[in-house]
Design an enzyme around this catalytic site. Structure first.
Site, PDB file in Angstrom:
ATOM      1  N   HIS A   1       1.453   4.684   4.321  1.00  0.00           N
ATOM      2  CA  HIS A   1       0.520   5.213   3.180  1.00  0.00           C
ATOM      3  C   HIS A   1       1.239   7.015   2.729  1.00  0.00           C
ATOM      4  CE1 HIS A   1      -2.989   2.242   4.221  1.00  0.00           C
ATOM      5  NE2 HIS A   1      -1.564   2.249   4.036  1.00  0.00           N
TER       6      HIS A   1
ATOM      7  N   SER B   1       0.751  -1.269   0.369  1.00  0.00           N
ATOM      8  CA  SER B   1       0.008  -0.021  -0.146  1.00  0.00           C
ATOM      9  C   SER B   1       0.923   1.097  -0.001  1.00  0.00           C
ATOM     10  CB  SER B   1      -0.945   0.005   1.221  1.00  0.00           C
ATOM     11  OG  SER B   1      -0.426  -0.214   2.724  1.00  0.00           O
TER      12      SER B   1
END
Length: 287
Positions: free
Chosen positions: A223, A168
């Site tokens: 992230h 991610s």
């Protein structure tokens, strides 16, 4: 390939306003710029497919690797192949900082904690990666993906003590690249760019809100690190397209890249060097 439409091409001046010609008119009536078809790059997303295949293969391997009962690896009791891969490849701070296993900052991007985790990241990689590789080309896509992913891993190492796995961080890097692309080409694509930017910003804040919610096991620092890394990298090395009339007289205009990667080759090397320097500084502060 079907042409895509530009509402505000760079190379066409704004038409002059139409003078009022009706009784009672109070001012000029501006003309809307014409929609002009442009031919976008159509690079096949080969690198994205290879990456997607690799993370799926690693997940399958984790389900199939046999592990003897009561197996102990690095003082952890390993119950199955997935846990074995985590112990050897996840971002675990003590193994990176104490034992110098820096490769974990890379291998963590290929590991996933369960089928849903894999499905979410795989789908995002497929959707966003297809667009970015098509527009950026293979080399720039891979630069943003891996350097953005490593930036995410390093941000997680610095700001989070938790074990972390997943693609991610790298996906957030190419997500940021899409934001940069449509922002820099907002005149070229007009309303299309504005809608895409609104959707992307909404998805960004939604994901961050979920990540910071109580009880979340999402590595939001990865992230954020991936997004910031992708944002800066895409701004520096991403394509800057300018439409030009087709040499063959085709009404569909061609696009010229005013920021080719060949003129920005120093950027990835400086970025990688900066990550190494930051990691070295972190090690020094750890004693």
């Amino acid at each position: 390939m079907q042409p895509e439409y530009s509402e505000e091409p760079f190379d066409q001046p704004t038409p002059p306003p139409t003078p009022p010609d009706q009784p009672g008119a109070t001012g000029p009536v501006p003309l809307r710029r014409p929609r002009v078809p442009v031919r976008l790059p159509d690079t096949a997303p080969t690198a994205m497919r290879v990456l997607l295949g690799l993370i799926v293969l690693v997940y399958v391997a984790g389900q199939l690797i046999p592990v003897e009962p009561n197996t102990i690896v690095k003082n952890f009791r390993v119950l199955n192949g997935e846990e074995l891969l985590f112990i050897y490849g996840a971002k675990i701070n003590e193994f990176i900082l104490r034992d110098g296993e820096f490769y974990r900052l890379f291998t963590m991007m290929f590991l996933h904690g369960g089928l849903m985790h894999l499905a979410f990241n795989g789908y995002a990689l497929y959707v966003i990666g297809t667009d970015i590789e098509r527009l950026f080309g293979h080399a720039r896509f891979l630069v943003v993906y891996f350097l953005g992913g490593l930036t995410a891993s390093l941000a997680s190492l610095i700001l989070s003590d938790s074990m972390s796995v997943g693609a991610s961080g790298a996906v957030f890097a190419i997500f940021a690249a899409e934001v940069v692309f449509f922002y820099q080409h907002r005149r070229l694509f007009g309303e299309i760019a504005r809608r895409r930017l609104n959707n992307l910003v909404f998805l960004l804040f939604l994901n961050l809100a979920i990540g910071f919610s109580p009880g979340s096991m999402i590595d939001n620092w990865a992230h954020i690190g991936g997004f910031v890394g992708g944002l800066v990298l895409a701004w520096l090395i991403g394509p800057r397209f300018r439409p030009v009339p087709s040499a063959t007289g085709d009404p569909v205009q061609d696009l010229v890249d005013d920021n080719p990667l060949s003129e920005r080759l120093l950027v990835p090397f400086l970025w990688a060097g900066g990550l190494v320097g930051l990691l070295g500084l972190l090690l020094l502060t750890q004693g």
